[in-house]
Design a protein around this motif. Structure first.
Motif, PDB file in Angstrom:
ATOM      1  N   ASP A  51       0.836  -1.204   0.000  1.00 42.57           N
ATOM      2  CA  ASP A  51       0.000   0.000   0.000  1.00 42.57           C
ATOM      3  C   ASP A  51       0.870   1.252   0.000  1.00 42.57           C
ATOM      4  N   ASN A  53      -5.205   5.037  -7.803  1.00 42.72           N
ATOM      5  CA  ASN A  53      -6.534   5.362  -7.273  1.00 42.72           C
ATOM      6  C   ASN A  53      -7.616   4.371  -7.673  1.00 42.72           C
ATOM      7  N   VAL A  97      -5.258  -3.391   0.948  1.00 41.52           N
ATOM      8  CA  VAL A  97      -5.157  -2.127   1.680  1.00 41.52           C
ATOM      9  C   VAL A  97      -5.265  -2.404   3.178  1.00 41.52           C
ATOM     10  N   GLU A 157     -11.606   3.974   2.959  1.00 36.47           N
ATOM     11  CA  GLU A 157     -11.340   4.808   1.786  1.00 36.47           C
ATOM     12  C   GLU A 157     -11.513   4.039   0.476  1.00 36.47           C
ATOM     13  N   GLN A 158     -11.885   2.756   0.570  1.00 29.84           N
ATOM     14  CA  GLN A 158     -12.072   1.915  -0.614  1.00 29.84           C
ATOM     15  C   GLN A 158     -13.560   1.759  -0.918  1.00 29.84           C
ATOM     16  N   ASP A 191     -10.032   4.276  -4.698  1.00 27.01           N
ATOM     17  CA  ASP A 191      -9.320   4.628  -3.473  1.00 27.01           C
ATOM     18  C   ASP A 191      -9.355   6.137  -3.289  1.00 27.01           C
TER      19      ASP A 191
END
Length: 206
Positions: free
Chosen positions: A66, A75, A87, A94-95, A109
Motif C-alpha cells: 500500500d 486510485n 489495503v 477509503e475503498q 481509493d
C-alpha cells in the motif's frame, strides 16, 4: 474493449490502476500486466514493460504494498471478484466498490495521493541508494514532503501547517503533462512519474 475498461476510461483520473496484490501464498493477479494500457489506461507499472533499472530496484520489494501504491498515485484497484484488497484495515473506509463485472471487482481509493501536488517540505537523498532508502521508509510521508537531490531555498524539513495551494493536471499525453499551479507560498510541485532523460520542465511555457 470490456465493461471494466469502459468503466475506467469513463472515469477520468490522473492516477494509475493496480492489477495485482501480494497475499500470504504469493502474488495474485486480477488481469495480466500490460492488459490495460492498449485501452489508454495506465497501470501501476506505467504504460509498458520498459522499466529503468533504478525504478526496478526501487520497486522490487514493495511495489505491491500500500505504501508503494500511494506513492505512485494508484486510485483504482482491480481484484478477482469476492477477494479483499491488500489495503491496510486503517484505510479500508477509503475503498469503494464501483464495479463487479467479468469476474473482477473494481475499487476506487479516495485516499490515493494526487498525481500532481504541492508540498512545503523536503528531505535530501544524498545518493541513489539513500533516496531508495527514504522512499521505502514507512515514516516518509509523500503527501507533504518531497524527496530532492539537494537543498532548495525556502523549503524546510518540516511541512507548513498552511495549504501550499493547488496543482491540477490539465492535460496529459505520453510525451507531455500540463499542470495548472496556484501556489500561496514557497512550495515544490511533485509529479508522481518516474524521471527519464529528455524530460524538461517549463513555467508558463519558458
Amino acid at each position: 474493449s470490456t465493461k471494466t475498461t469502459d468503466l475506467l476510461r469513463s472515469r477520468y483520473f490522473d492516477g494509475r490502476v493496480k492489477t495485482s496484490a501480494v497475499r500470504d501464498d504469493g502474488i495474485e493477479t486480477a488481469v495480466h500486466v500490460g492488459f490495460l494500457p492498449p485501452f489508454g489506461i495506465e497501470e501501476m507499472q506505467a504504460y509498458d514493460g520498459v522499466v529503468p533499472r533504478r525504478f526496478g530496484q526501487f520497486s522490487s520489494d514493495w511495489l505491491f504494498t500500500d505504501h508503494g501504491a500511494r506513492l505512485l498515485s494508484v486510485n483504482y484497484r482491480l481484484v478477482p471478484r469476492g477477494k479483499p484488497t491488500d489495503v491496510p484495515q486503517a484505510r479500508a473506509h477509503e475503498q469503494t466498490l464501483v464495479s463487479s463485472e467479468e469476474g473482477l471487482d473494481v475499487y476506487e481509493d479516495s485516499g490515493a495521493l494526487p498525481r500532481a501536488r504541492l508540498v512545503t517540505a523536503a528531505v535530501v537523498g544524498r545518493s541513489p541508494d539513500d533516496a531508495l532508502r527514504i522512499l521505502r521508509d514507512p515514516q516518509f510521508n509523500p503527501a507533504v514532503t518531497a524527496l530532492v537531490e539537494h537543498p532548495i531555498a525556502g523549503i524546510h524539513a518540516l511541512p507548513s501547517t498552511d495549504s501550499p495551494g493547488d496543482a491540477n493536471i490539465i492535460s496529459r499525453t505520453l510525451n507531455s503533462v500540463v499542470i495548472d499551479v496556484v501556489a500561496t507560498d514557497h512550495a515544490i510541485l511533485v509529479l508522481s512519474d518516474q524521471y527519464f532523460p529528455g524530460w524538461n520542465a517549463y513555467i508558463d511555457g519558458v
